[in-house]
Design a protein around this motif. Structure first.
Motif, PDB file in Angstrom:
ATOM      1  N   PRO A  49       0.827  -1.205   0.000  1.00  8.27           N
ATOM      2  CA  PRO A  49       0.000   0.000   0.000  1.00  8.27           C
ATOM      3  C   PRO A  49       0.869   1.266   0.000  1.00  8.27           C
ATOM      4  CG  PRO A  49      -0.794  -1.573   1.626  1.00  8.27           C
ATOM      5  CD  PRO A  49       0.540  -2.071   1.160  1.00  8.27           C
ATOM      6  N   GLU A  53      -1.805   5.418   2.536  1.00 10.76           N
ATOM      7  CA  GLU A  53      -2.667   4.357   3.061  1.00 10.76           C
ATOM      8  C   GLU A  53      -2.082   3.773   4.347  1.00 10.76           C
ATOM      9  OE1 GLU A  53      -5.542   3.702   1.835  1.00 10.76           O
ATOM     10  OE2 GLU A  53      -5.527   4.066  -0.322  1.00 10.76           O
ATOM     11  N   LEU A  54      -0.765   3.530   4.350  1.00 14.09           N
ATOM     12  CA  LEU A  54      -0.122   2.948   5.530  1.00 14.09           C
ATOM     13  C   LEU A  54      -0.238   3.874   6.740  1.00 14.09           C
ATOM     14  CD1 LEU A  54       3.133   1.433   3.964  1.00 14.09           C
ATOM     15  CD2 LEU A  54       1.103   0.200   4.754  1.00 14.09           C
ATOM     16  N   LEU A  97      -7.756   1.887  -3.327  1.00 12.32           N
ATOM     17  CA  LEU A  97      -6.628   1.528  -2.469  1.00 12.32           C
ATOM     18  C   LEU A  97      -5.348   1.815  -3.256  1.00 12.32           C
ATOM     19  CD1 LEU A  97      -5.469   0.350   0.142  1.00 12.32           C
ATOM     20  CD2 LEU A  97      -5.588  -1.917  -0.911  1.00 12.32           C
ATOM     21  N   GLU A  98      -4.693   2.906  -2.912  1.00 14.24           N
ATOM     22  CA  GLU A  98      -3.479   3.277  -3.631  1.00 14.24           C
ATOM     23  C   GLU A  98      -2.298   2.448  -3.138  1.00 14.24           C
ATOM     24  OE1 GLU A  98      -2.702   7.420  -3.493  1.00 14.24           O
ATOM     25  OE2 GLU A  98      -4.625   7.987  -4.369  1.00 14.24           O
ATOM     26  N   GLY A  99      -1.459   2.071  -4.073  1.00 13.59           N
ATOM     27  CA  GLY A  99      -0.281   1.301  -3.728  1.00 13.59           C
ATOM     28  C   GLY A  99       0.549   1.034  -4.962  1.00 13.59           C
ATOM     29  N   THR A 286      -5.837  -9.817   3.989  1.00 17.51           N
ATOM     30  CA  THR A 286      -5.001  -9.984   2.796  1.00 17.51           C
ATOM     31  C   THR A 286      -3.789 -10.875   3.025  1.00 17.51           C
ATOM     32  OG1 THR A 286      -3.610  -8.047   3.264  1.00 17.51           O
ATOM     33  CG2 THR A 286      -5.654  -7.683   2.013  1.00 17.51           C
ATOM     34  N   GLU A 362     -14.158  -2.447   2.671  1.00 17.60           N
ATOM     35  CA  GLU A 362     -13.033  -1.501   2.591  1.00 17.60           C
ATOM     36  C   GLU A 362     -12.470  -1.206   3.978  1.00 17.60           C
ATOM     37  OE1 GLU A 362     -12.048   3.054   1.025  1.00 17.60           O
ATOM     38  OE2 GLU A 362     -14.069   2.224   0.814  1.00 17.60           O
ATOM     39  N   LYS A 366      -8.674  -2.033   5.245  1.00 22.07           N
ATOM     40  CA  LYS A 366      -7.855  -0.870   5.602  1.00 22.07           C
ATOM     41  C   LYS A 366      -7.706  -0.698   7.118  1.00 22.07           C
ATOM     42  CE  LYS A 366      -8.716   1.797   1.399  1.00 22.07           C
ATOM     43  NZ  LYS A 366      -9.127   3.100   0.823  1.00 22.07           N
TER      44      LYS A 366
END
Length: 368
Positions: A49, A53-54, A97-99, A286, A362, A366
């Protein structure tokens, strides 16, 4: 006999991060790995991620994310923007979800180089065969040390030798790298249900037509079903994906293990710490392990070096890594264990996903 303050066993993201920060803290550190070529073979989906996001995943660690996850752009093979999660009947749940996907064999080598630049001694192609109190015995040499850190993966020899907890529940994973695929390169796809009993199947893009394509299963949900057979069906016969693979070409095949039992109550015993997969420190849902491995590795390294200087106890690591990952990490893990009985049936899993809805799914992924 060669003496070190700290010996780290395993040069994945957890071990390399530990060795780097142990050395930066002033400890004479040795990093050992049985592999001659670090990072190979790749046993990972390779998705990480984005820092933004992290920082939300692990809010207590927010201030240190940018420093730790600051990589050269040439390690990144594909930027990701969206996740598509499919229910057992093919219902789509989409959320942002950006990564990015990394080239793991080069990524791991880069982390080892960073540890080496900090001053850690790196020895590859050297398998640890046993531990003897303050000694680490390899096939080539015996070393004496004050602190031993096990970053040696799900089936940790360090844990086995020292009486620390062992991972007793895994997802068995099989993965192809494939190219010439008809995929959306900015989208990670996850498929639930009997295609991957107890886990999920995935398509994680590595480029515009290249991806990691895999299936994970957990034996108590899957019985004796063939893992390789499920992967072949996912590529050749699964109705929701087969069109993506019509012209696809298999480049490589790997298998691996992902801990699914959650993190351990005890990760320190006497002069030994566990970190990363060896400590069950992976993301719920995940199973991603790179972010948690690096965050906990940094803490393990700092604690080890401070212990050598007489500034703390090794047992301080227990509370510090838990604080770093945050309450939500453990809360989501507890919810996963509470409701995992739903994974036995496509019907109950379908209903559960419907009740959660896009926002609920989500939030779980997350860690919200």
């Amino acid at each position: 006999m060669v003496n070190y303050d700290v010996i780290v066993v395993g040069a994945g993201p957890a071990g390399s991060s530990t060795a780097r920060y142990s050395t930066l803290g002033g400890a004479k550190t040795l990093l050992l790995d049985k592999k001659v070529n670090i990072g190979e073979p790749v046993r990972c989906g390779e998705f990480i991620p984005a820092n933004s996001e992290l920082q939300n995943f692990f809010s207590p660690a927010k201030e240190g994310i940018e420093e730790l996850f600051n990589f050269p752009s040439n390690l990144i093979t594909q930027k990701i923007e969206i996740v598509h999660l499919f229910s057992p009947t093919g219902k789509l749940y989409e959320f942002p979800l950006e990564g990015y996907t990394v080239e793991r064999k080069w990524f791991d080598k880069y982390l080892v180089e960073e540890a080496s630049k900090a001053g850690a001694i790196i020895k590859t192609g050297e398998r640890v065969i046993r531990l003897e109190e303050n000694r680490v015995v390899t096939e080539k040499e015996t070393y004496e040390t004050k602190v031993i850190i096990g970053a040696d993966g799900p089936s940790s020899l360090v844990a086995h030798c020292t009486g620390l907890p062992l991972n007793d529940e895994y997802a068995l994973c099989a993965q192809y790298v494939m190219d010439d695929l008809a995929i959306e390169p900015e989208v990670v796809e996850m498929y639930s249900g009997k295609i991957a009993p107890g886990a999920y199947a995935w398509i994680i893009p590595k480029g515009k037509d290249c991806a990691n394509v895999g299936v994970g299963i957990r034996r108590r949900f899957a019985g004796q079903v063939s893992l390789r057979g499920l992967l072949e069906y996912f590529v050749d016969g699964f109705p929701y994906t087969r069109d993506k693979f019509l012209k696809g070409r298999i480049v490589s095949f790997v298998t691996g293990l992902v801990p699914t039992g959650g993190s351990f109550e005890q990760t320190v015993r006497n002069n030994t710490l566990l970190v990363g997969d060896a400590a069950g420190q992976v993301l719920p849902i995940t199973g991603g392990g790179i972010p948690t491995a690096m965050l906990c590795g940094r803490i393990a390294g700092r604690v080890a070096s401070r212990y050598i200087l007489g500034e703390c106890k090794l047992s301080d690591y227990e509370g510090l890594w838990r604080k770093e990952l945050g309450k939500n990490f453990f809360s989501v893990w507890r919810r996963c264990k509470k409701f995992e009985w739903l994974l036995y049936s496509n019907f109950t899993l379908e209903l559960f996903l419907k009740v959660l809805g896009k926002k609920g799914i989500e939030k779980l992924i997350k860690l919200k």
